[in-house]
Design a protein around this motif. Sequence first.
Motif, PDB file in Angstrom:
ATOM      1  N   ASN A 186       0.878  -1.267  -0.057  1.00  0.00           N
ATOM      2  CA  ASN A 186       0.099   0.132   0.134  1.00  0.00           C
ATOM      3  C   ASN A 186       0.849   1.375  -0.004  1.00  0.00           C
ATOM      4  O   ASN A 186       0.332   2.279   0.048  1.00  0.00           O
ATOM      5  N   LYS A 187       2.171   1.183  -0.015  1.00  0.00           N
ATOM      6  CA  LYS A 187       2.898   2.305   0.130  1.00  0.00           C
ATOM      7  C   LYS A 187       2.888   3.277  -0.995  1.00  0.00           C
ATOM      8  O   LYS A 187       3.016   2.997  -2.097  1.00  0.00           O
ATOM      9  N   ILE A 188       2.684   4.554  -0.446  1.00  0.00           N
ATOM     10  CA  ILE A 188       2.996   5.805  -1.639  1.00  0.00           C
ATOM     11  C   ILE A 188       3.975   6.563  -1.001  1.00  0.00           C
ATOM     12  O   ILE A 188       4.028   7.036  -0.264  1.00  0.00           O
ATOM     13  N   ILE A 189       4.742   7.016  -2.107  1.00  0.00           N
ATOM     14  CA  ILE A 189       5.904   8.078  -1.968  1.00  0.00           C
ATOM     15  C   ILE A 189       5.509   9.035  -2.761  1.00  0.00           C
ATOM     16  O   ILE A 189       5.634   8.981  -3.984  1.00  0.00           O
ATOM     17  N   ARG A 190       5.983  10.181  -2.441  1.00  0.00           N
ATOM     18  CA  ARG A 190       5.582  11.417  -3.159  1.00  0.00           C
ATOM     19  C   ARG A 190       6.735  11.604  -4.269  1.00  0.00           C
ATOM     20  O   ARG A 190       7.806  11.146  -4.136  1.00  0.00           O
ATOM     21  N   GLU A 191       6.143  11.765  -5.579  1.00  0.00           N
ATOM     22  CA  GLU A 191       7.149  11.973  -6.483  1.00  0.00           C
ATOM     23  C   GLU A 191       8.204  12.852  -6.335  1.00  0.00           C
ATOM     24  O   GLU A 191       7.772  14.148  -5.971  1.00  0.00           O
ATOM     25  N   GLY A 192       9.359  12.674  -6.419  1.00  0.00           N
ATOM     26  CA  GLY A 192      10.681  13.491  -6.297  1.00  0.00           C
ATOM     27  C   GLY A 192      11.057  13.478  -4.689  1.00  0.00           C
ATOM     28  O   GLY A 192      12.305  13.858  -4.651  1.00  0.00           O
ATOM     29  N   CYS A 193      10.435  12.403  -4.017  1.00  0.00           N
ATOM     30  CA  CYS A 193      10.880  12.312  -2.473  1.00  0.00           C
ATOM     31  C   CYS A 193      11.433  10.660  -2.471  1.00  0.00           C
ATOM     32  O   CYS A 193      11.064  10.525  -1.289  1.00  0.00           O
ATOM     33  N   GLU A 194      11.769  10.133  -3.454  1.00  0.00           N
ATOM     34  CA  GLU A 194      12.043   8.644  -3.303  1.00  0.00           C
ATOM     35  C   GLU A 194      13.424   8.406  -2.778  1.00  0.00           C
ATOM     36  O   GLU A 194      13.610   7.316  -2.361  1.00  0.00           O
ATOM     37  N   THR A 195      14.301   9.491  -2.820  1.00  0.00           N
ATOM     38  CA  THR A 195      15.399   9.747  -2.137  1.00  0.00           C
ATOM     39  C   THR A 195      15.683  10.851  -1.490  1.00  0.00           C
ATOM     40  O   THR A 195      15.064  11.800  -1.567  1.00  0.00           O
ATOM     41  N   GLY A 196      16.802  11.103  -0.586  1.00  0.00           N
ATOM     42  CA  GLY A 196      17.213  12.232  -0.116  1.00  0.00           C
ATOM     43  C   GLY A 196      17.137  12.480   1.230  1.00  0.00           C
ATOM     44  O   GLY A 196      17.825  13.453   1.754  1.00  0.00           O
ATOM     45  N   LEU A 197      16.358  11.956   2.092  1.00  0.00           N
ATOM     46  CA  LEU A 197      16.096  12.100   3.281  1.00  0.00           C
ATOM     47  C   LEU A 197      17.423  11.776   4.360  1.00  0.00           C
ATOM     48  O   LEU A 197      18.010  10.585   3.733  1.00  0.00           O
ATOM     49  N   SER A 198      17.749  12.224   5.181  1.00  0.00           N
ATOM     50  CA  SER A 198      18.972  12.141   6.033  1.00  0.00           C
ATOM     51  C   SER A 198      18.601  12.380   7.539  1.00  0.00           C
ATOM     52  O   SER A 198      17.544  12.936   7.893  1.00  0.00           O
ATOM     53  N   PRO A 199      19.396  11.938   8.413  1.00  0.00           N
ATOM     54  CA  PRO A 199      19.119  12.369   9.972  1.00  0.00           C
ATOM     55  C   PRO A 199      18.927  13.608  10.171  1.00  0.00           C
ATOM     56  O   PRO A 199      18.509  14.227  11.119  1.00  0.00           O
ATOM     57  N   GLU A 200      19.497  14.701   9.352  1.00  0.00           N
ATOM     58  CA  GLU A 200      19.471  16.012   9.640  1.00  0.00           C
ATOM     59  C   GLU A 200      17.921  16.576   9.202  1.00  0.00           C
ATOM     60  O   GLU A 200      17.783  17.991   9.633  1.00  0.00           O
ATOM     61  N   HIS A 201      16.960  15.943   8.735  1.00  0.00           N
ATOM     62  CA  HIS A 201      15.665  16.425   8.482  1.00  0.00           C
ATOM     63  C   HIS A 201      15.031  16.436   9.765  1.00  0.00           C
ATOM     64  O   HIS A 201      15.508  15.928  10.840  1.00  0.00           O
ATOM     65  N   PHE A 202      13.709  16.966   9.741  1.00  0.00           N
ATOM     66  CA  PHE A 202      12.625  16.958  10.778  1.00  0.00           C
ATOM     67  C   PHE A 202      11.539  16.492  10.217  1.00  0.00           C
ATOM     68  O   PHE A 202      10.905  16.901   9.159  1.00  0.00           O
ATOM     69  N   LEU A 203      10.777  15.325  10.635  1.00  0.00           N
ATOM     70  CA  LEU A 203       9.706  14.611  10.414  1.00  0.00           C
ATOM     71  C   LEU A 203       8.567  14.619  11.438  1.00  0.00           C
ATOM     72  O   LEU A 203       8.737  14.793  12.595  1.00  0.00           O
TER      73      LEU A 203
END
Length: 270
Positions: free
Chosen positions: A213-230
Amino acid sequence: MKKLMTQTNVRYKIRRYIDIDTIAVKGFFILLIAFSLIGCSKKAANSVGNTGYETSTLPTEQESGFDSVKRLNEDAFAWLYIPDTNINYPILQNAEGDDTFYQGHNELKEPDAEGAIYIEAANLNDMCDFNEVIHGASPADGNRFAELNNFLDKAYFDEHQYAYVYMEDNSLTYYIIAAYTRDNTRLLEQYDFSYASGCSEFIDEIYNNGDANKIIREGCETGLSPEHFLITLTTDSTVEPGKQTVVVGCLVGDAAGKINREIDYGNEEY
């Protein structure tokens, strides 16, 4: 990241929220003049990779009842709003550290089977943790977090891109990047977000979890790091009973420039 970080037992203090595009900033300053909103200046921030995170908006002028709820309940510290949904509620954290209290009480501390929207004691209520896990029930009447299950529909997901968190002295914008179902385990128990390695493990879940069922926003398939805030919004799944539905957003707007933390790369994996 592992190959780049060679030091150990060191804590790095880095501000990491995604830059806001110039057009949105200009529009916001117009609103500052027109509506006397709180001040906000554009701050330089590092983006990670060429992803969709750079495309963002600034907080809206959505009216909430945060002030009135705060007067009635000191546990209220913010207000969550997702446009074009019923999700428009205060966020609470029990002052006594009882993570089950708001499962059976509403925002006025009244007994209520639908509960309230809340974070656990393990999360900071200044929204400066790597992952703020926000809980809510999915009652049959569609209130609370029931509509999170709609994000598992691709058309609905595409139409709902942003979530907003309003605080007494700040307004935060999150770009909704993923929605999926997962085992009904406590994220804050499963992952140690105080270390960069724990953050990376959750990022790996977002990208590599095998849920159909997973959906990932187009353009956000990579790039997250521990430096982000979720933020991770979580509720009981109505698609797969016994599991939980999670909707994940990444910080793209920090009006007051207060979202910051120390990132600990000091364990053995880094």
